[in-house]
Every structure is written in C-alpha cells, then in structure tokens.
Design a protein around this motif. Sequence first.
Motif, PDB file in Angstrom:
ATOM      1  N   ASP A  38       0.804  -1.336   0.029  1.00  0.00           N
ATOM      2  CA  ASP A  38      -0.253  -0.390   0.257  1.00  0.00           C
ATOM      3  C   ASP A  38       0.813   1.320  -0.415  1.00  0.00           C
ATOM      4  O   ASP A  38       0.509   2.734   0.499  1.00  0.00           O
ATOM      5  CB  ASP A  38      -1.289  -0.055   1.040  1.00  0.00           C
ATOM      6  N   GLY A  39       2.070   0.873  -0.572  1.00  0.00           N
ATOM      7  CA  GLY A  39       2.552   2.351  -0.623  1.00  0.00           C
ATOM      8  C   GLY A  39       4.340   2.084  -0.145  1.00  0.00           C
ATOM      9  O   GLY A  39       4.922   0.975  -0.230  1.00  0.00           O
ATOM     10  N   ASN A  40       4.307   2.956   1.182  1.00  0.00           N
ATOM     11  CA  ASN A  40       5.644   2.500   2.514  1.00  0.00           C
ATOM     12  C   ASN A  40       5.013   1.596   2.809  1.00  0.00           C
ATOM     13  O   ASN A  40       4.021   0.256   2.887  1.00  0.00           O
ATOM     14  CB  ASN A  40       5.472   3.670   3.452  1.00  0.00           C
ATOM     15  N   THR A  96       5.481   6.886   8.061  1.00  0.00           N
ATOM     16  CA  THR A  96       6.765   6.246   8.048  1.00  0.00           C
ATOM     17  C   THR A  96       6.912   4.488   7.771  1.00  0.00           C
ATOM     18  O   THR A  96       5.538   4.196   7.958  1.00  0.00           O
ATOM     19  CB  THR A  96       7.622   6.149   9.520  1.00  0.00           C
ATOM     20  N   ASP A  97       7.954   4.123   7.618  1.00  0.00           N
ATOM     21  CA  ASP A  97       7.421   1.960   7.801  1.00  0.00           C
ATOM     22  C   ASP A  97       7.979   1.615   9.178  1.00  0.00           C
ATOM     23  O   ASP A  97       8.228   2.166   9.838  1.00  0.00           O
ATOM     24  CB  ASP A  97       9.226   1.818   6.724  1.00  0.00           C
TER      25      ASP A  97
END
Length: 120
Positions: free
Chosen positions: A86-88, A109-110
């Motif tokens: 879903d992105g990160n 952030t991750d």
Amino acid sequence: MNVLRLIMPLLVLALIFSLSPACTHTDTVEKGSRIAFFSNRDGNWEIYVMDADGSNQMRLTENDNVDVFPAFSPDGSRIAFESNRDGNFEVYVMDADGSNQMRLTENETDDGYPAFSPEG
C-alpha cells in the motif's frame, strides 16, 4: 581510509542480500513443527510456510510488492508480516494458511519487524 573500512562490510552485506534467492528470516511455531520464511524464489519477495523437515512448502502471499519478516502468533494460528503493498512498509496479519490478510498499521513512515507478545 577509515570510512572505507566502515562502509565495506555494509556493502558486502547489501550484495549478499540482493543476490540471495533463499530466505533471510524465519520464524517457528509449535516447538519447530512449522516454519514461516520469506523468499524471492519466484522473482518477488513473498511469505512461505513449510514443515520443519522442509516438506509441504506453500506460498502464502502473491503480489507485485514486497512481503517479508513473518512472525507466528504464539498459538500458530496467525502470521504477522511487513509489506509495502500500500505504498510504504506497514505491518499486516493473516491466518496461518494465508487467508484474511489485513493491514494493522497506517503511517507515513515505515513500520516493520512485527512480533507477537508471548500472550498473543
């Protein structure tokens, strides 16, 4: 010279990680009867499970993104993992057979390296 001595081990580890088709992290459950691991053996990092003797290997995730760092729940019924689908990178959870995959975190952030508490 000192900088090169500090950076060289990191470069070697990065090279090993990028070339390795095998798993880089495993987690076991039920006194070692099942193992969860991730591998890029099919061209993409996915989550797999197998019996402790290496038999009954089964891929649990299948998408174009990265699914890594599986961790069994204490009772072996669920597996937490991280994915960038879903992105990160976020933390997800699924049933031990790969069904019912759902995202647990949602941050800019991750999030990663999931683990269950001993109480589940």
